[in-house]
Scaffold this motif. Structure first.
Motif, PDB file in Angstrom:
ATOM      1  N   UNK A  58       0.809  -1.229   0.000  1.00  0.00           N
ATOM      2  CA  UNK A  58       0.000   0.000   0.000  1.00  0.00           C
ATOM      3  C   UNK A  58       0.841   1.277   0.000  1.00  0.00           C
ATOM      4  N   UNK A  59       2.139   1.102   0.180  1.00  0.00           N
ATOM      5  CA  UNK A  59       3.024   2.266   0.316  1.00  0.00           C
ATOM      6  C   UNK A  59       2.832   3.277  -0.831  1.00  0.00           C
ATOM      7  N   UNK A  60       2.742   2.736  -2.051  1.00  0.00           N
ATOM      8  CA  UNK A  60       2.719   3.625  -3.222  1.00  0.00           C
ATOM      9  C   UNK A  60       1.521   4.575  -3.214  1.00  0.00           C
ATOM     10  N   UNK A  97       4.150  11.106  -0.773  1.00  0.00           N
ATOM     11  CA  UNK A  97       3.778  12.530  -0.856  1.00  0.00           C
ATOM     12  C   UNK A  97       3.330  12.917  -2.265  1.00  0.00           C
ATOM     13  N   UNK A  98       3.965  12.351  -3.302  1.00  0.00           N
ATOM     14  CA  UNK A  98       3.589  12.697  -4.675  1.00  0.00           C
ATOM     15  C   UNK A  98       2.154  12.287  -4.990  1.00  0.00           C
ATOM     16  N   UNK A  99       1.824  11.026  -4.679  1.00  0.00           N
ATOM     17  CA  UNK A  99       0.466  10.532  -4.969  1.00  0.00           C
ATOM     18  C   UNK A  99      -0.566  11.312  -4.157  1.00  0.00           C
ATOM     19  N   UNK A 100      -0.189  11.607  -2.921  1.00  0.00           N
ATOM     20  CA  UNK A 100      -1.143  12.292  -2.041  1.00  0.00           C
ATOM     21  C   UNK A 100      -1.358  13.735  -2.497  1.00  0.00           C
ATOM     22  N   UNK A 101      -0.296  14.396  -2.978  1.00  0.00           N
ATOM     23  CA  UNK A 101      -0.496  15.805  -3.356  1.00  0.00           C
ATOM     24  C   UNK A 101      -1.456  15.927  -4.543  1.00  0.00           C
ATOM     25  N   UNK A 102      -1.580  14.849  -5.333  1.00  0.00           N
ATOM     26  CA  UNK A 102      -2.551  14.872  -6.440  1.00  0.00           C
ATOM     27  C   UNK A 102      -3.993  14.917  -5.905  1.00  0.00           C
ATOM     28  N   UNK A 109       1.019   9.735   6.940  1.00  0.00           N
ATOM     29  CA  UNK A 109       1.468  11.080   7.331  1.00  0.00           C
ATOM     30  C   UNK A 109       1.283  12.114   6.207  1.00  0.00           C
ATOM     31  N   UNK A 110       1.649  11.802   4.963  1.00  0.00           N
ATOM     32  CA  UNK A 110       1.455  12.820   3.916  1.00  0.00           C
ATOM     33  C   UNK A 110      -0.022  13.203   3.752  1.00  0.00           C
ATOM     34  N   UNK A 111      -0.900  12.226   3.894  1.00  0.00           N
ATOM     35  CA  UNK A 111      -2.337  12.500   3.746  1.00  0.00           C
ATOM     36  C   UNK A 111      -2.843  13.338   4.927  1.00  0.00           C
ATOM     37  N   UNK A 112      -2.421  12.988   6.128  1.00  0.00           N
ATOM     38  CA  UNK A 112      -2.850  13.742   7.317  1.00  0.00           C
ATOM     39  C   UNK A 112      -2.358  15.186   7.228  1.00  0.00           C
ATOM     40  N   UNK A 113      -1.115  15.362   6.760  1.00  0.00           N
ATOM     41  CA  UNK A 113      -0.568  16.726   6.635  1.00  0.00           C
ATOM     42  C   UNK A 113      -1.380  17.531   5.626  1.00  0.00           C
ATOM     43  N   UNK A 114      -1.690  16.891   4.507  1.00  0.00           N
ATOM     44  CA  UNK A 114      -2.471  17.584   3.476  1.00  0.00           C
ATOM     45  C   UNK A 114      -3.833  17.990   4.036  1.00  0.00           C
ATOM     46  N   UNK A 115      -4.503  17.047   4.700  1.00  0.00           N
ATOM     47  CA  UNK A 115      -5.838  17.350   5.238  1.00  0.00           C
ATOM     48  C   UNK A 115      -5.757  18.471   6.282  1.00  0.00           C
ATOM     49  N   UNK A 116      -4.717  18.429   7.090  1.00  0.00           N
ATOM     50  CA  UNK A 116      -4.551  19.472   8.107  1.00  0.00           C
ATOM     51  C   UNK A 116      -4.347  20.837   7.465  1.00  0.00           C
ATOM     52  N   UNK A 117      -3.460  20.899   6.474  1.00  0.00           N
ATOM     53  CA  UNK A 117      -3.197  22.190   5.809  1.00  0.00           C
ATOM     54  C   UNK A 117      -4.465  22.750   5.183  1.00  0.00           C
TER      55      UNK A 117
END
Ligand code: HEM
Length: 427
Positions: free
Chosen positions: A101-103, A107-112, A378-386
């Motif tokens: 599930x890592x992919x 951060x790249x996939x999540x920023x999309x 973590x990348x998803x949580x950061x995005x949602x928080x921002x």
């Protein structure tokens, strides 16, 4: 294992839930490695200093797989779903499952996902405002209407779980994760899982997985099912049932993965958004700084993670060898709780730790853990928080707390540190 009697005497369960930092600060100062009865009912060695917690999070002498601690334990299908997911496994099983599930969470996939997260945020805030407008006194529960709904909507979409089932999840997980009754009197007696919620969730996943098998979609659950069924392309899984051990996913692991991703995907971020909003309201100068300079958002999210600690502590580990920490040696075979929230408030690492300071150096905070189990989302949580904090502050310049802070209540959970509700006025 003996309990820390002085902390037991001075901290009732409710005092712990309402102000865990007070409890942890005391331990950190007096007995930084201590065997205690956690108010949630479990017994463990608590480790509370930053350096010790961070080192232990990456120490292979601390293991996760409960079958190592209880040889011969054979959980049933429902129990396996809750217990044998990657967060509770060690290499090589952990490595194999995480790679699958890592992919999806880089951060790249999540920023999309940002435009979609922004869209969901706007729709939810509009709906929240409409509810506030209708309420007569203009008060609305920001946790219920927004902080909870944003992360669960996002993770459900990613996985391919129908959004209409969100409220069922919330009910089941809160039944499953909250401590019930008093701690067991006998150390060997395990706390019983609420049977109805556990079975309801298992049955739900059974129906969902069957439906996705019949009509796969472009979502993570369908991708995992195709790996399970041997047709997956994830990590070059190849075709045929005889996929190598590097690719395999058993039916039980599939259920456990969906359970973990869903629960980890919303039970934590809801707390970041709700407690983070409370923290900003409590430190109005910091909130004004952030409003004036939205480029501070990424740094603000890190500081809000450090300060609010959506999880009180890491999930339970146990020693597979004697483990010296400071001047204590924890014997092999003992449960250990690494108190990440205490580490993040350790004055030895973060000066003036109880002050929210959006521009402080937060590097090395352990709100997402550390080592091989470092938060996958973590990348998803950061995005949602921002996105969440950015939209809240822009859309509602007069946002304020609708009750005195002392009236707010925290959920009775040992692991999760989250408010029960957050009544606010938006305008
Ligand atoms: C503010 C939000 C979040 C916080 C504070 C948080 C915190 C953590 C922490 C501390 C751990 C490690 C626990 C341990 O070592 O015992 C962890 C692991 C994990 N988190 Fe998060 N998390 C958050 C959001 C998410 C999201 C959005 C997802 C999305 C699916 C997620 C998925 C996971 C998974 C799958 C693991 C297990 C990783 C592994 O075992 O390798 N988390 N999280």
């Amino acid at each position: 294992m003996s309990a820390v009697t002085d902390s037991k005497r001075q901290f009732s369960r409710d005092e712990y839930f309402q102000d865990p930092q007070r409890y942890f600060t005391r331990l950190r100062e007096k007995r930084p490695v201590a065997p205690v009865d956690l108010p949630g009912g479990s017994r463990a060695w608590l480790v509370t200093r930053y350096e010790d917690v961070r080192a232990a999070l990456a120490d292979p002498r601390l293991a996760k797989d409960p079958r190592k601690l209880y040889p011969g334990w054979e959980p049933g299908r429902v129990e396996s779903m809750f217990n044998l997911h990657m967060l509770n496994l060690d290499p090589p099983d952990h490595t194999r499952l995480r790679r699958l599930v890592q992919k999806a969470f880089t951060p790249g996939r999540v920023s999309a996902l940002r435009p979609r997260v922004e869209e969901i945020t706007t729709a939810l805030l509009d709906a929240t405002e409409a509810i506030a407008a209708k309420s007569g006194d203009g008060i609305v529960d920001l946790l219920d209407q927004f902080a909870f709904r944003l992360p669960i909507t996002v993770i459900c979409e990613l996985l391919g779980v129908p959004a209409r089932d969100q409220d069922d999840f919330r009910e089941w997980t809160s039944a499953l994760l909250s401590p019930v009754g008093e701690p067991p009197a006998d150390a060997d007696q395990e706390r019983e899982m609420p049977r109805d919620a556990a079975h309801a969730m298992f049955d739900y996943f059974t129906r969902l997985i069957e439906a996705k098998r019949e009509s796969p979609a472009d979502d993570l659950l369908s991708a995992l099912i195709s790996v399970r069924d041997g047709a997956g392309q994830e990590n070059g899984a190849g075709s045929g049932k005889a996929a190598g051990p590097g690719d395999a996913l058993t039916e039980g692991e599939l259920y456990a993965m969906v359970f973990l991703l869903l629960v980890a995907g919303f039970e934590t971020t809801v707390n970041l958004i709700a407690s983070g909003t409370l923290a900003l309201l409590t430190f109005p100068d910091e909130m004004a700084r952030l409003r004036a300079d939205p480029s501070l958002l990424p740094a603000a999210v890190e500081e809000l993670l450090r300060y609010t600690n959506p999880l009180n502590h890491a999930t339970e580990r146990f020693t597979v060898a004697d483990l010296p920490i400071g001047d204590v040696v924890i014997p092999a075979g003992e449960p250990v709780t690494l108190v990440t929230s205490s580490a993040n408030r350790d004055p030895g690492r973060f000066g003036n730790p109880d002050q929210l300071d959006l521009t402080r150096d937060t590097s090395g905070h352990v709100a997402f853990g550390h080592g091989i189990h470092y938060c996958l989302g973590a990348p998803l949580a950061r995005l949602e928080g921002e996105v969440a904090f950015g939209a809240l502050l822009t859309q509602f310049p007069a946002l304020s707390l609708a009750v005195p802070p002392a009236q707010l209540r925290w959920r009775p959970s040992s692991l999760f540190h989250g408010l029960e509700s957050l009544p606010v006025r938006l305008r």
